[in-house]
Scaffold this motif. Structure first.
Motif, PDB file in Angstrom:
ATOM      1  N   PHE A   1      -0.228  -9.213   4.214  1.00  0.00           N
ATOM      2  CA  PHE A   1      -0.404  -7.825   3.807  1.00  0.00           C
ATOM      3  C   PHE A   1       0.936  -7.099   3.903  1.00  0.00           C
ATOM      4  O   PHE A   1       1.734  -7.368   4.796  1.00  0.00           O
ATOM      5  CB  PHE A   1      -1.457  -7.138   4.680  1.00  0.00           C
ATOM      6  CG  PHE A   1      -2.778  -7.848   4.679  1.00  0.00           C
ATOM      7  CD1 PHE A   1      -3.653  -7.719   3.613  1.00  0.00           C
ATOM      8  CD2 PHE A   1      -3.135  -8.679   5.734  1.00  0.00           C
ATOM      9  CE1 PHE A   1      -4.863  -8.394   3.595  1.00  0.00           C
ATOM     10  CE2 PHE A   1      -4.342  -9.359   5.733  1.00  0.00           C
ATOM     11  CZ  PHE A   1      -5.212  -9.220   4.656  1.00  0.00           C
ATOM     12  N   ILE A   2       1.156  -6.161   2.989  1.00  0.00           N
ATOM     13  CA  ILE A   2       2.458  -5.496   2.852  1.00  0.00           C
ATOM     14  C   ILE A   2       2.283  -3.982   2.994  1.00  0.00           C
ATOM     15  O   ILE A   2       1.504  -3.369   2.246  1.00  0.00           O
ATOM     16  CB  ILE A   2       3.101  -5.810   1.482  1.00  0.00           C
ATOM     17  CG1 ILE A   2       3.119  -7.334   1.224  1.00  0.00           C
ATOM     18  CG2 ILE A   2       4.504  -5.218   1.411  1.00  0.00           C
ATOM     19  CD1 ILE A   2       3.936  -8.123   2.212  1.00  0.00           C
ATOM     20  N   ASP A   3       3.007  -3.419   3.950  1.00  0.00           N
ATOM     21  CA  ASP A   3       3.028  -1.970   4.145  1.00  0.00           C
ATOM     22  C   ASP A   3       4.488  -1.518   4.144  1.00  0.00           C
ATOM     23  O   ASP A   3       5.032  -1.085   5.147  1.00  0.00           O
ATOM     24  CB  ASP A   3       2.333  -1.606   5.467  1.00  0.00           C
ATOM     25  CG  ASP A   3       2.357  -0.113   5.756  1.00  0.00           C
ATOM     26  OD1 ASP A   3       2.472   0.669   4.803  1.00  0.00           O
ATOM     27  OD2 ASP A   3       2.281   0.262   6.949  1.00  0.00           O
TER      28      ASP A   3
ATOM     29  N   ASN B   1       0.854  -1.191   0.000  1.00  0.00           N
ATOM     30  CA  ASN B   1       0.000   0.000   0.000  1.00  0.00           C
ATOM     31  C   ASN B   1       0.892   1.243   0.000  1.00  0.00           C
ATOM     32  O   ASN B   1       2.120   1.157   0.008  1.00  0.00           O
ATOM     33  CB  ASN B   1      -0.966  -0.011   1.180  1.00  0.00           C
ATOM     34  CG  ASN B   1      -0.306  -0.051   2.551  1.00  0.00           C
ATOM     35  OD1 ASN B   1      -0.874  -0.563   3.522  1.00  0.00           O
ATOM     36  ND2 ASN B   1       0.896   0.483   2.689  1.00  0.00           N
ATOM     37  N   LEU B   2       0.285   2.416  -0.014  1.00  0.00           N
ATOM     38  CA  LEU B   2       1.017   3.674   0.134  1.00  0.00           C
ATOM     39  C   LEU B   2       0.352   4.487   1.239  1.00  0.00           C
ATOM     40  O   LEU B   2      -0.881   4.510   1.346  1.00  0.00           O
ATOM     41  CB  LEU B   2       1.008   4.474  -1.164  1.00  0.00           C
ATOM     42  CG  LEU B   2       1.940   5.704  -1.157  1.00  0.00           C
ATOM     43  CD1 LEU B   2       3.394   5.267  -1.283  1.00  0.00           C
ATOM     44  CD2 LEU B   2       1.582   6.679  -2.272  1.00  0.00           C
TER      45      LEU B   2
ATOM     46  N   CYS C   1      -0.808 -11.534   9.507  1.00  0.00           N
ATOM     47  CA  CYS C   1       0.075 -10.404   9.797  1.00  0.00           C
ATOM     48  C   CYS C   1       0.203  -9.489   8.594  1.00  0.00           C
ATOM     49  O   CYS C   1      -0.026  -9.887   7.446  1.00  0.00           O
ATOM     50  CB  CYS C   1       1.478 -10.892  10.159  1.00  0.00           C
ATOM     51  SG  CYS C   1       1.566 -11.932  11.603  1.00  0.00           S
ATOM     52  N   GLN C   2       0.604  -8.280   8.904  1.00  0.00           N
ATOM     53  CA  GLN C   2       1.122  -7.340   7.920  1.00  0.00           C
ATOM     54  C   GLN C   2       2.582  -7.090   8.268  1.00  0.00           C
ATOM     55  O   GLN C   2       2.944  -7.036   9.431  1.00  0.00           O
ATOM     56  CB  GLN C   2       0.348  -6.026   7.985  1.00  0.00           C
ATOM     57  CG  GLN C   2       0.918  -4.915   7.112  1.00  0.00           C
ATOM     58  CD  GLN C   2       0.090  -3.660   7.196  1.00  0.00           C
ATOM     59  OE1 GLN C   2      -0.855  -3.494   6.435  1.00  0.00           O
ATOM     60  NE2 GLN C   2       0.422  -2.760   8.123  1.00  0.00           N
ATOM     61  N   ILE C   3       3.428  -6.962   7.250  1.00  0.00           N
ATOM     62  CA  ILE C   3       4.802  -6.513   7.494  1.00  0.00           C
ATOM     63  C   ILE C   3       4.854  -5.035   7.146  1.00  0.00           C
ATOM     64  O   ILE C   3       4.444  -4.623   6.059  1.00  0.00           O
ATOM     65  CB  ILE C   3       5.846  -7.317   6.679  1.00  0.00           C
ATOM     66  CG1 ILE C   3       7.276  -6.990   7.131  1.00  0.00           C
ATOM     67  CG2 ILE C   3       5.686  -7.114   5.193  1.00  0.00           C
ATOM     68  CD1 ILE C   3       7.698  -7.637   8.385  1.00  0.00           C
ATOM     69  N   GLY C   4       5.305  -4.243   8.107  1.00  0.00           N
ATOM     70  CA  GLY C   4       5.389  -2.807   7.903  1.00  0.00           C
ATOM     71  C   GLY C   4       6.816  -2.327   8.057  1.00  0.00           C
ATOM     72  O   GLY C   4       7.751  -3.105   8.266  1.00  0.00           O
ATOM     73  N   CYS C   5       6.991  -1.036   7.970  1.00  0.00           N
ATOM     74  CA  CYS C   5       8.313  -0.438   8.141  1.00  0.00           C
ATOM     75  C   CYS C   5       8.157   0.923   8.786  1.00  0.00           C
ATOM     76  O   CYS C   5       7.065   1.488   8.834  1.00  0.00           O
ATOM     77  CB  CYS C   5       9.039  -0.307   6.800  1.00  0.00           C
ATOM     78  SG  CYS C   5       8.191   0.719   5.575  1.00  0.00           S
TER      79      CYS C   5
END
Length: 360
Positions: free
Chosen positions: A319-321, A133-134, A291-295
């Motif tokens: 999910f990817i953030d 996502n953005l 899970c989502q992986i975020g930064c």
């Protein structure tokens, strides 16, 4: 392969627009970069941003922790003993998770390079193309709509909407975005601990009654309010994601046992590196919680490392953030991992595929 030295430098990258949340405003990515040298000329790379408002880590504390406590425990030791090196990294000093994550990242990069494998393969996965996502920064409704429309034009199919103003204004922001973008993009809400449980339920019920169904609400209440998270989950249809409530296994276990969240957001900086993030993901798998992986707002190097973790645990990290690289005008580093707007092409070359650190 013996570790012979540890060097620090910086990775800097200007942002396209200022990054604004309920907690902070940032103008550029500015990471401490770790370079581990070896006796065979191969180097391992890691990085960490300053995130004082979230983890308590500053540039000064990261440098001090690495130079005084973490790096000295690595010199003269073999990368073949990765498990022992990671244990030593965790035990060297309390807290300081960003510094630990940078060293952990560099160790994993060296280890996978030693094995002549992409890091995700060494961790049990395969190189993948991930879709992120953005993030749309907290701002006036029209400014957020302009940023969101630009993101949709770049090919992003999901947007993280930063909230955390007063509840009435936040409700107006989401309604404004939905009115103009419904059917074009998925809206993922993130209040960064700015509301209480009662306010969260009121906001989400109002949206749901309007026919607006966000993908989820991320960390709406203060990190310590696990009971509040459970209350929200029990009183709205919108899924609840935890972020700042979970840094370690003990915190995650409490959230999972109390059934206080539908999803968990994992970050290398919160957990103290790849090793601990993988353990968190594996515990979520046991409970059947995705899970989502975020930064953080961090360099493409840190984002690439997180992408390798996602590629190694695709069954639970759904999910990817990982949009930090997409928020920058230029990356500040040359990597084999490619960032093409919403798509992250994880490298097929050994380790993290670092080619060059550009002059800060």
């Amino acid at each position: 392969m013996i570790i012979t030295a540890c060097h620090l430098t910086r990775i800097r990258a200007p942002l396209i627009t200022p990054f604004k949340t309920a907690l902070r405003t940032v103008q550029q990515v500015d990471d401490i970069a770790v370079i581990l040298d070896t006796d065979v000329g191969i180097q391992g790379y890691g990085s960490a941003p300053a995130t004082a408002a979230i983890t308590g880590d500053t540039h000064g504390s990261i440098v001090a922790a690495i130079t005084e406590h973490l790096a000295p425990r690595l010199i003269g030791r073999s990368i073949a003993c990765l498990h022992e090196l990671l244990q030593a990294n965790d035990a060297a000093i309390a807290h300081n998770n960003n510094a630990k994550a940078a060293i952990d990242m560099a160790l994993h990069d060296l280890w996978a390079t030693f094995l002549a494998q992409p890091l995700c393969v060494a961790l049990g996965g395969q190189p993948s193309v991930l879709e992120t996502n953005l993030t749309i920064s907290l701002n006036a409704p029209d400014a957020m709509l302009a940023d969101a429309a630009a993101a949709v034009a770049r090919g992003f199919r999901a947007l993280k909407i930063k909230l955390g103003g007063d509840p009435a204004s936040d409700l107006a922001r989401v309604r404004h975005l939905h009115a103009h973008l419904d059917g074009q993009v998925e809206l993922r809400l993130d209040a960064n601990q700015a509301w209480n449980a009662r306010q969260t339920v009121q906001i989400l019920r109002a949206l749901e009654q309007d026919g607006i169904q966000p993908a989820w609400i991320e960390q709406p209440v203060p990190a310590a309010d696990i009971a509040g998270l459970r209350h929200i989950r029990e009183h709205v249809a919108t899924p609840v994601m935890v972020d700042e409530s979970v840094f370690d296994l003990r915190q995650l276990l409490r959230v999972l046992e109390l059934q206080a969240a539908d999803l968990v957001n994992l970050k290398l900086m919160k957990a103290g590196g790849i090793r601990n993030t993988l353990m968190l993901a594996d515990l979520c798998r046991q409970f059947g919680v995705p899970c989502q992986i975020g930064c953080m707002l961090e360099s493409a190097l840190g984002v690439s490392a997180a992408a390798h973790v996602a590629a190694a645990r695709r069954d639970v990290i759904r999910f990817i953030d990982l949009d930090a690289a997409a928020l920058c005008l230029e990356p500040g580093i040359v990597l084999d991992t490619r960032f093409e707007h919403a798509l992250i092409h994880v490298n097929h070359t050994p380790g993290l595929g670092v080619r060059e650190l550009l002059e800060p």
